[in-house]
Design an enzyme around this catalytic site. Structure first.
Site, PDB file in Angstrom:
ATOM      1  N   SER A   1      54.632 -10.473 -33.079  1.00  0.00           N
ATOM      2  CA  SER A   1      54.094  -9.280 -32.443  1.00  0.00           C
ATOM      3  C   SER A   1      54.942  -8.039 -32.722  1.00  0.00           C
ATOM      4  O   SER A   1      55.032  -7.602 -33.864  1.00  0.00           O
ATOM      5  CB  SER A   1      53.922  -9.540 -30.949  1.00  0.00           C
ATOM      6  OG  SER A   1      52.747  -8.920 -30.481  1.00  0.00           O
TER       7      SER A   1
ATOM      8  N   LYS B   1      44.708   8.395  -9.728  1.00  0.00           N
ATOM      9  CA  LYS B   1      46.070   8.095  -9.300  1.00  0.00           C
ATOM     10  C   LYS B   1      46.083   6.858  -8.403  1.00  0.00           C
ATOM     11  O   LYS B   1      45.350   6.779  -7.419  1.00  0.00           O
ATOM     12  CB  LYS B   1      46.652   9.288  -8.551  1.00  0.00           C
ATOM     13  CG  LYS B   1      48.140   9.174  -8.254  1.00  0.00           C
ATOM     14  CD  LYS B   1      48.957   9.177  -9.536  1.00  0.00           C
ATOM     15  CE  LYS B   1      50.445   9.148  -9.240  1.00  0.00           C
ATOM     16  NZ  LYS B   1      51.230   9.064 -10.482  1.00  0.00           N
TER      17      LYS B   1
END
Length: 298
Positions: free
Chosen positions: A146, A198
């Site tokens: 990865s 948020k």
């Protein structure tokens, strides 16, 4: 609550890491956060730490730079439990080797499951920009997964130990919904926030479909950067990376060379010996040999 805070930090990151290693990290942190403690021997068995031997060294005129463990831009998050490598710290070590007139070649000694996305592309570009100054060889011994693979494809060559594996090309993140655990503990937490989105990823509530879709789009954005960088570094098409290169799985050394994910197979000793007098050079592609020849004439 230290491990609970680390667990929340892990959940806020996008990761390019082998999923088995990632599961080990998250499971370990969850157990620690719940109050379960491990002895040093148990911790060593669950998540391997870096050893004191993992330091940059010189073999003649060759600089051998370890690139090991979990990768992150700054390692304060994970270093106390899993060791690892800082992208920023490694960049400084790499730059010093490039600038050192006594260093004639650089070998990246790689054994990493990958790590966080933040900082990886900058390091890959940094290594790529140093091509031509001196040979840069990434030697995988034994895992280059990865984010580690994302980084090391920038080297002039990628050489694998006979038993090594590379791949795990992809990006993921985790969201732990702890609302049931809080309810069981008699805690009802209320989120008060300004801004439409948020707090949408707060761990004490389920992800909404909209929040899940946003995180998926962000993961796909980083995945496209990942694939594009590999394609550029390895000189292949984006479609070749997406349709091959393991498609998120790890591949063996033989498969990696066949798919142009790597340039050759050899032991680390053989790779180092290539820059000595009696080197027995491993079999490599013509493209790799030409890159080394150009680098050596600078």
């Amino acid at each position: 609550m230290r491990y609970a805070h680390i667990l929340m930090a892990v959940a806020s990151e996008y990761w390019a890491i082998d999923e088995d290693k990632f599961d080990q990290i998250v499971s370990f942190l969850a157990l620690q956060a719940s109050g379960e403690k491990f002895s040093s021997e148990e911790l060593q068995a669950r998540i391997s730490r870096q050893t004191e031997r993992d330091v940059a060294r010189r073999e003649g005129a060759v600089a051998v730079l370890p690139f090991r463990g979990v990768l992150a831009n700054r390692m304060s998050l994970m270093s106390d439990i899993s060791g690892g490598t800082s992208y920023e710290g490694f960049a400084r070590t790499f730059d010093a080797a490039v600038s050192d007139p006594e260093v004639k070649a650089i070998i990246l000694d790689v054994d990493s499951p990958g790590g966080v996305v933040s900082g990886v592309d900058e390091l890959s570009q940094r290594i790529f920009s140093a091509r031509g100054k001196k040979p840069i060889i990434a030697h995988v011994n034994s895992t280059g997964a990865s984010a580690a693979y994302w980084t090391i494809t920038a080297a002039d060559e990628v050489i694998l130990n006979p038993s090594a594996e590379v791949g795990s090309i992809g990006v993921m993140m985790v969201h732990d919904d702890i609302s049931a655990a809080l309810e069981k503990a008699g805690v009802k937490r209320t989120l008060i926030a300004a801004g439409k989105f948020k707090g949408e990823g707060a761990p004490f509530q389920q992800l909404s479909d909209e929040a899940r879709e946003f995180r998926l789009q962000r993961a796909e954005f980083y995945y496209d950067k990942f694939v594009g960088r590999i394609a550029s570094n390895r000189g292949v098409s984006v479609s070749a990376v997406k349709s091959g290169f393991g498609q998120g799985r790890m591949v063996t050394a033989e498969e990696a060379v066949a798919q142009k994910m790597a340039d050759g197979i050899a032991t680390l000793e053989q790779t180092i010996a290539r820059f000595g007098v009696s080197a027995a050079k491993p079999s490599r592609s013509n493209f790799a040999r030409e890159r080394e020849k150009r680098a050596m004439t600078i």
